[in-house]
Design a protein around this motif. Structure first.
Motif, PDB file in Angstrom:
ATOM      1  N   VAL A 164      -5.733   4.893  -1.671  1.00  0.00           N
ATOM      2  CA  VAL A 164      -6.414   3.729  -1.092  1.00  0.00           C
ATOM      3  C   VAL A 164      -7.445   4.199  -0.059  1.00  0.00           C
ATOM      4  O   VAL A 164      -8.593   3.750  -0.054  1.00  0.00           O
ATOM      5  CB  VAL A 164      -5.389   2.754  -0.457  1.00  0.00           C
TER       6      VAL A 164
ATOM      7  N   PHE B 167       0.804  -1.222   0.000  1.00  0.00           N
ATOM      8  CA  PHE B 167       0.000   0.000   0.000  1.00  0.00           C
ATOM      9  C   PHE B 167       0.842   1.280   0.000  1.00  0.00           C
ATOM     10  O   PHE B 167       0.290   2.374  -0.088  1.00  0.00           O
ATOM     11  CB  PHE B 167      -0.955  -0.001   1.197  1.00  0.00           C
TER      12      PHE B 167
ATOM     13  N   GLU C 184      -8.065  -4.034  -1.569  1.00  0.00           N
ATOM     14  CA  GLU C 184      -7.979  -2.846  -0.716  1.00  0.00           C
ATOM     15  C   GLU C 184      -9.293  -2.630   0.030  1.00  0.00           C
ATOM     16  O   GLU C 184     -10.324  -3.215  -0.342  1.00  0.00           O
ATOM     17  CB  GLU C 184      -7.583  -1.616  -1.545  1.00  0.00           C
TER      18      GLU C 184
END
Ligand SMILES: [Zn+2]
Length: 287
Positions: free
Chosen positions: A22, A15, A249
């Motif tokens: 995100v 990430f 995600e």
């Protein structure tokens, strides 16, 4: 509409490149709170840092059963220290995972390992049997430490269980009535889900409910009581269809919820309300 993503690994390097995007996509999907789950002391520390930087992120701290080999024998002391942060809302993920025991690993490696062939079969079996025993014992030892800490702090527990159903329930038994657990990424039968519920525990479902070969789990998600489960992604793993195989995600929590809503024949809003209320009761957001 509000959804709580109850199981993400936001500390993973996956990430790092687009972290803020995100988070933005999660917000846009109605995922208003994200629980980031520690898998080691280091990862738990990172989870707390993220939770302290972002008001919609909360931390769950623990040592994952697959990380016990590298872990110290005492995890309760560093976790107790970390739990002083009021961003910590539960303990975990902890539990038992017998899916990949050392004996299976050594059998896998044997093909590639020329020197392994010099060992006799029995020697090797004996050694890997001892290694399996030690591995399981350390998993149990660290699981109990984390259950003890949860009791001490009055927090609930995020449980990782794989191929270790009976042992997990047995270790949990003495804690009945003191703490509750959520069997995350639940993949068991309806009977097992009911067994869990009867002891006051919960289950939570991931993107597996959207998989073509996930019909058994989808069916369980359609039949457990509405107040008995939560939703999660376990990202970066287990991206739901149509993102299967890609990085998962927290925004995809919505797809998980939608899939369960359609399996139950009720609106997404009802799933959102129920799972949010369940998560608000289970996790200690107001420490
Ligand atoms: Zn996880």
């Amino acid at each position: 509409m509000m959804l709580i993503e109850t199981h993400a690994h936001l500390d993973y390097p996956d990430f790092a490149p687009d972290f803020n995007d995100v988070l933005r996509r999660a917000t846009e999907a109605g995922v208003t709170r994200i629980l980031t789950i520690g898998t080691s002391i280091e990862s738990s520390r990172h989870a707390i840092e993220l939770a302290e930087q972002h008001p919609n992120i909360f931390a769950v701290i623990g040592v994952h059963p697959s990380s016990v080999i590298e872990a110290e024998d005492d995890v309760i002391t560093p976790l107790r220290e970390l739990a002083r942060s009021n961003r910590v809302v539960a303990i975990g993920e902890t539990g038992l995972d017998y899916h990949r025991l050392p004996s299976a690993e050594s059998a896998r490696k044997k093909h590639a390992d020329v020197f392994g062939a010099l060992q006799t079969e029995t020697e090797e079996e004996l050694e890997s049997g001892i290694a399996d025993g030690a591995y399981k014992e350390k998993q149990a030892f660290l699981f109990q430490q984390q259950l003890d800490l949860a009791v001490e702090l009055g927090l609930n527990v995020v449980i990782h269980q794989r191929d270790a159903w009976d042992d997990t329930l047995e270790l949990l038994r003495p804690y009945a009535g003191k703490i509750r657990g959520v069997f995350h990424c639940f993949g068991g039968t309806l009977d097992q889900a009911n067994e869990v519920a009867a002891s006051g525990h919960l289950v939570s479902f991931t993107g597996i409910v959207t998989f073509k070969n996930g019909s058994a789990v989808r069916d369980v998600a359609a039949r457990v009581p509405l107040s008995g489960f939560m939703v999660e992604t376990d990202c970066p793993y287990l991206a739901p269809v149509p993102f299967r195989g890609k990085r998962c995600e927290p925004a995809h929590t919505r797809i998980v919820a939608e899939s369960i809503a359609s399996a139950r024949g009720i609106p997404l809003e009802s799933i959102a309300q129920a799972t949010t209320a369940t998560a608000e009761e289970f996790f200690d957001f107001n420490r």
